[in-house]
Scaffold this motif. Structure first.
Motif, PDB file in Angstrom:
ATOM      1  N   TRP A  57       0.839  -1.197   0.000  1.00  0.00           N
ATOM      2  CA  TRP A  57       0.000   0.000   0.000  1.00  0.00           C
ATOM      3  C   TRP A  57       0.874   1.246   0.000  1.00  0.00           C
ATOM      4  O   TRP A  57       0.633   2.188  -0.748  1.00  0.00           O
ATOM      5  N   SER A 107       2.272   2.198  -3.180  1.00  0.00           N
ATOM      6  CA  SER A 107       1.208   2.543  -4.136  1.00  0.00           C
ATOM      7  C   SER A 107       0.848   1.375  -5.042  1.00  0.00           C
ATOM      8  O   SER A 107       0.406   1.573  -6.172  1.00  0.00           O
ATOM      9  N   GLU A 144      -1.755  -0.965  -4.902  1.00  0.00           N
ATOM     10  CA  GLU A 144      -3.010  -1.349  -4.256  1.00  0.00           C
ATOM     11  C   GLU A 144      -3.396  -2.795  -4.544  1.00  0.00           C
ATOM     12  O   GLU A 144      -3.922  -3.480  -3.673  1.00  0.00           O
ATOM     13  N   PHE A 201     -11.908  -0.610  -0.340  1.00  0.00           N
ATOM     14  CA  PHE A 201     -11.375  -0.677  -1.696  1.00  0.00           C
ATOM     15  C   PHE A 201     -12.408  -1.302  -2.632  1.00  0.00           C
ATOM     16  O   PHE A 201     -12.672  -0.784  -3.718  1.00  0.00           O
TER      17      PHE A 201
END
Length: 180
Positions: free
Chosen positions: A78, A81, A83, A115
């Motif tokens: 995370w 970046s 995800e 998410f």
């Protein structure tokens, strides 16, 4: 809170020495998680993931250390970046009957649900909100309440009264207290 990079690097060296000196110690998974955490806090997230992976590879049944390792793998991804990889780790945590009971699972599964909600996968998000609300109602009321508050609107919008009733029973409450 900012950590002193020198202390973090010294911690990593000392964990490495311990792991090398005492390879049969029962504290190895602990040392690996702490080493990974020090690396992660020092911004060396890819190295941290390697340390966490060692825990997952060699001690997957030691829930006390494997569950945090999996959580921190997701967190490192995370922070990088990435995800998709973070969600894979947290989904693995959410689906494992033992890992999802660990205290860090509440945050991981909640992030996964948010998410999925953002991706338009409402049913999957509801599944995970419900899981947190029920699994953590005694262990982490704040996480349970937060997830419950996210789940209730789905039941209301879906006009599924039997499912809403069952959710109430499973949660033990909706937690809303009205004072006169």
């Amino acid at each position: 809170r900012e950590a002193n990079p020198q202390l973090l690097r010294q911690s990593v060296r000392e964990y490495d020495v311990f792991i090398t000196e005492f390879p049969r110690s029962k504290a190895i998974p602990y040392a690996l998680v702490r080493k990974g955490r020090a690396l992660q806090r020092d911004g060396k997230r890819f190295e941290a993931i390697k340390a966490y992976r060692e825990v997952m590879d060699y001690f997957p049944n030691d829930i006390q250390y494997a569950a945090p390792a999996l959580y921190y793998i997701g967190l490192a991804h995370w922070e990088n970046s990435d995800e998709g990889e973070a969600m894979k780790a947290w989904a693995e945590m959410a689906e494992d009957a033992d890992y999802r009971q660990h205290e860090l699972a509440a945050d991981a599964v909640y992030r996964l649900a948010k998410f999925l909600e953002g991706q338009g996968e409402k049913r999957k998000a509801l599944k995970y909100f419900r899981q947190i609300a029920v699994d953590f109602r005694q262990k982490n009321r704040q996480a349970s309440n937060q997830a419950r508050d996210a789940a209730v609107p789905y039941y209301l919008r879906g006009n599924d009264e039997p499912a809403l009733r069952q959710f109430y029973v499973d949660c033990g409450t909706f937690g809303y207290h009205f004072r006169r």
